[in-house]
Design an enzyme around this catalytic site. Sequence first.
Site, PDB file in Angstrom:
ATOM      1  N   HIS A 181       3.342   7.720   3.671  1.00  0.00           N
ATOM      2  CA  HIS A 181       3.513   6.307   3.309  1.00  0.00           C
ATOM      3  C   HIS A 181       3.752   5.457   4.563  1.00  0.00           C
ATOM      4  CE1 HIS A 181       6.272   2.989   1.586  1.00  0.00           C
ATOM      5  NE2 HIS A 181       5.012   2.640   1.401  1.00  0.00           N
TER       6      HIS A 181
HETATM    7 CA    CA Z   1      -0.794   6.250   3.989  1.00  0.00          CA
END
Ligand code: CA
Length: 380
Positions: A181
Amino acid sequence: KIEFGTDYSPDVSYHFNSKVSEFHYGVRHPMKPFRLMLTDHLVSGYGLHNYMDLYETRAASREELLEFHSKDYIDFLSKVTPDTVSKLPRGSLEKFNIGDDCPIFQGFYDYSVLYAGASLDASRKLLNGQSEIAINWSGGLHHAKKSSPSGFCYVNDIVLSIINLLRFHPRVLYIDIDIHHGDGVQEAFYTTDRVFTVSFHKYNGEFFPGTGNFDELGCSEGKHFALNVPLEDGIDDDSYINLFKGVMDPLITSYKPTVIIQQCGADSLGHDRLGCFNLNIKAHGECVKFIKSFGIPMLVVGGGGYTPRNVSRLWTYETGILSGMILPESLPEDSPFREWFGPDYSLYPTLGDLYENKNSKKFLENVRIRCLERIRYLQG
Ligand code: CA
Ligand code: V1P
Ligand code: ZN
């Protein structure tokens, strides 16, 4: 021999300083800056250097770093060395999150300012119109925070470049296809509608950095200007490409960014030492080609990627796509480090056969529909 492709060949600049590839995080550490040297040798081995403007990177200045990072943190980074780290007052290692992921290795500050300087140079080329696409494979260190390092990232070159681009660009789109992320970039622009951040990543609440669930969508002015696409292990080429295009096409059409920054983390490839997806090099490259096809100025950076031979194959393949050149499958014969690429010596060996795909058709269709519902908010 490389050939011109059928699509448009834009003005491309390539930002690199071979010094960044000479640093070592430590023998057991998965991040190997040497992968950048492998990449640069393949890029020049194919002759791609002849089709781009080449710039040797300079270091980012302290003033430039302070556009995002705190004074306290930059003072700490610029002063601490492997020799002084053990003599620091108690608590300061914890305060600044120094440890296994982000060790104080010899020259780590010089390394950090070099990769950040390259992204800043690249953003400047886009701003003054000298490049339509600017590439910095040494950048993409998306986890660094205002006052701490995180996940192998000390300074956040992406955030610094976006801040620079915002001087003249009304809307910046950030796209992150690293398997992790893009939390540092999301957090930095969480409350503004002038930067839209989208990250595709593995998410189960535990996988590093633990954030990036679908319900993180931005707040105040920035509400609906962050999009997270959480995925399960083993996603394959067709599923990923369909989802990526199905989300990015309406997103770009609705948001109308004036500049795009794409983080091309190579740890979403199959056979990555830390990752658990099944992507092949051509599928990852297809995502880059798709974004290029919108013809919007683009800053392209690297990121994760822990199987160096495949990282360098990928970023070479993508340098070809971005400069509009078609590369033969067989790797250049006279390139140094050729022994790293045996026994196939191919630019795109099969990588997508290791994990079971835990993303069912039903799950992926649901993810796509939920993303489209979010994007609808942009149309007012
Ligand atoms: Ca990513
Ligand atoms: O999982 C963790 C932390 C350490 N635990 C307390 C939780 N760290 C991960 C960090 C991954 C960083 C990815 C960076 C990027 O997105 C951008 C450059 O790709 C981690 C892992 C892992 N398997 O996830 N650290 C390490 N492995 C590690 C292994 C050996 C030595 C040092 C770090
Ligand atoms: Zn990563």
